[in-house]
Write an enzyme that holds these catalytic residues in place. Structure first.
Site, PDB file in Angstrom:
ATOM      1  CB  SER A   1     -33.965 -62.732-117.529  1.00  0.00           C
ATOM      2  OG  SER A   1     -35.051 -61.644-116.961  1.00  0.00           O
TER       3      SER A   1
ATOM      4  CB  SER B   1     -34.575 -58.888-115.538  1.00  0.00           C
ATOM      5  OG  SER B   1     -34.303 -60.284-115.059  1.00  0.00           O
TER       6      SER B   1
ATOM      7  CE  LYS C   1     -37.571 -60.502-120.031  1.00  0.00           C
ATOM      8  NZ  LYS C   1     -36.967 -60.304-118.330  1.00  0.00           N
TER       9      LYS C   1
HETATM   10  N1  GLN Z   1     -31.684 -62.943-111.894  1.00  0.00           N
HETATM   11  C1  GLN Z   1     -33.117 -62.872-111.084  1.00  0.00           C
HETATM   12  C2  GLN Z   1     -33.885 -63.904-111.000  1.00  0.00           C
HETATM   13  O1  GLN Z   1     -33.952 -65.080-111.631  1.00  0.00           O
HETATM   14  C3  GLN Z   1     -33.238 -62.178-111.818  1.00  0.00           C
HETATM   15  C4  GLN Z   1     -34.190 -61.863-112.857  1.00  0.00           C
HETATM   16  C5  GLN Z   1     -35.259 -60.975-112.816  1.00  0.00           C
HETATM   17  O2  GLN Z   1     -35.264 -59.928-112.904  1.00  0.00           O
HETATM   18  N2  GLN Z   1     -36.297 -61.313-114.348  1.00  0.00           N
HETATM   19  O3  GLN Z   1     -34.661 -64.375-110.655  1.00  0.00           O
END
Ligand code: GLN
Length: 495
Positions: A155, A179, A80
């Site tokens: 994400s 994510s 990532k």
């Molecule tokens: N969807 C969650 C957020 O927007 C989790 C994101 C993540 O785990 N980085 O914070």
């Protein structure tokens, strides 16, 4: 030459060991496949060909000299784009870091290179890991290979797509509120968030430091166990890193599951969950019972507070972590500003996207004097209650299960206009981050339009091996992990 796209890490390493294939050929085939499908999938921010090929040549020299091979020798991986790989951009899919090239390796890329992995590239993500669909990337929208009209989740959407489409055998993401697990679920692959502190975050751009954890995506649980055993371990450069000896994840994941006690979390199934998802979870429960696992429904009433608690804590920590991107210490600088204050303001105004700004404002508000007790402190107290509730369940049950997400992958644009609807899609994944416990998502069926459904397995802190064990047993009894999106066939060597 044999086509190796879609092979697992274990299979690739085996072929290399038997000298049926050279690491350079593995790298070249995967790079060709990645490039051929990239225009349709948009999963990668950077392709690191030179790094992958150089590493592959090193591995081939080891093979030729009959030297022992490291655990991920010749295995193509992707990271990532919030993890530092020395000499290549780490953008967090944000304009503000578009030109940031770290001069050092993060702990994970360091460990992967030492383990012989071939790093093929850096994957697209929601800007600073804030989002659940990868639509918040400042650069492009990654498509779900099962249906390119739907999101890959987020994400870590690019990493999930990299594995689902066959571009890499393994990929890495970060999971602050789901994510890794949610995009794994949407893309029909396995994805794991290890126990908080198990994997060093040195060289990971911080989002919410009390929640962030790095973990792997793979086609099967064996690859997840292998990848985890490579990246886990103590690192003095991350003060939250767990310092004691770790279990043998690969060995323990193969132990029998008969007699294990598993709780199905009532609050995360039933109402509010797509009927096809509920059905797949019900079937999965039957499969587990057929293997002698005891599955009982459990109730966790505090989970209904997890979402507001998460969005207070995560935004508060993010507002503090993202203060460093000011055009001086990090980030591109607005060149037209006439004085220091306007330089800060303009840099951050043009460098951050709308969702990131929204979260910085929410977090700053929650931390501001006069509101701190009412919001941040209160959220921390309720977080403790949620952790206690997990502790209590784990006194009676080895593991807990639920759907990973209430829905399958959704259409582009269907939730991006309303942040709250988007936040609601994290309901099943965020409790594990609040409690610091491990969780995995594995494919367990198909829902709407034939899109994959994820089964989430949660374990107590440091119970990662038990999580892998149940996931592996489910996998051996079913064929869902072999389901692949049909549209992305391997590109032949002559193409
Ligand atoms: N969807 C969650 C957020 O927007 C989790 C994101 C993540 O785990 N980085 O914070």
């Amino acid at each position: 030459m044999a086509n190796v796209i879609g092979k697992s890490a274990t299979e690739l390493r085996h072929l290399l060991e038997k000298k049926e294939l050279r690491a350079v050929e593995i790298a070249e085939q995967h790079l060709r496949h990645l490039r051929a499908h990239e225009s349709e999938l948009d999963a990668f921010n950077t392709v690191t060909d030179a790094l992958a090929l150089r590493q592959a040549e090193n591995i081939d020299r080891l093979v030729e000299a009959n030297k022992p091979l490291p655990p991920l020798a010749g295995v193509p991986v992707a990271l990532k784009d919030n993890m530092c790989v020395s000499g290549f951009p780490t953008t967090c899919s944000s304009r503000i870091l578009e030109n940031f090239i770290p001069p050092y390796h993060g702990a994970v890329s360091e460990k992967l290179l030492a383990a012989g992995a071939l790093i093929l590239g850096k994957t697209n993500m929601d800007e600073f890991a804030m989002g659940s669909s990868t639509e918040n990337s400042a650069f492009k929208k990654t498509k779900n290979p099962w249906n390119t009209g739907t999101v890959p989740g987020g994400s870590s959407g690019g990493s999930a797509v990299s594995v689902a489409s066959g571009s890499t055998a393994i990929a890495f993401g970060s999971d602050t509120g789901g994510s890794i697990r949610q995009p794994a679920s949407f893309c029909g692959v396995a994805g794991m968030k290890p126990t908080y502190g198990l994997v060093s975050r040195y060289g990971l751009v911080a989002y919410a430091s009390s929640l962030d954890q790095i973990g792997p995506f793979g086609k099967c649980v064996d690859d997840i166990a292998l990848a985890l055993s490579v990246i886990a371990g103590h690192d003095a450069r991350d003060s939250t890193s767990y310092a004691r000896e770790l279990p043998d994840f690969v060995g323990e994941s193969k132990l029998p599951v008969k007699g294990m006690r598993v709780g199905l979390i009532r609050e995360l199934t039933g109402e509010g969950v797509e009927p096809e998802v509920n059905k797949a979870i019900e079937e999965a429960t039957k499969t587990l019972r057929d293997q002698g696992v005891i599955v009982e429904e459990v109730s966790m009433p505090y989970l209904k507070h997890a979402l507001p608690v998460y969005y207070l804590i995560a935004t508060a920590e993010a507002s503090s972590n993202l203060a460093r991107f000011d055009g001086v210490r990090y980030g591109s600088r607005d060149a037209d500003a006439s004085d220091l204050l306007s330089m800060y303001l303009q840099t951050r105004h043009s460098g951050f996207g709308a969702e990131v700004k929204l979260r910085i404002m929410l977090g700053t508000y929650a931390l501001s004097s006069g509101y701190y007790d009412a919001y941040y402190k209160k959220a921390q107290q309720v977080r403790r209650l949620i952790r206690n509730e997990f502790d209590e369940q784990f006194r009676n049950y080895d593991l807990l299960i639920s759907p990973t997400s209430p829905s399958v992958a959704f259409e582009f644009g269907s939730k991006s206009e309303d942040p709250l609807t988007m936040y609601l899609s994290d309901i099943a994944t965020i409790p594990a981050n609040l409690a610091g416990i491990p969780g995995i998502s594995i494919n367990c069926g198909s829902g709407r339009y034939g899109l994959p459904v994820g089964l989430q397995i949660l374990g107590p802190a440091l119970g990662d091996a038990a999580v892998l064990r149940l996931a592996r047993a489910f996998e051996s009894a079913t064929n869902f992990h072999n389901m692949r999106p049909g549209k992305f066939p391997p590109v032949s060597a002559s193409a």
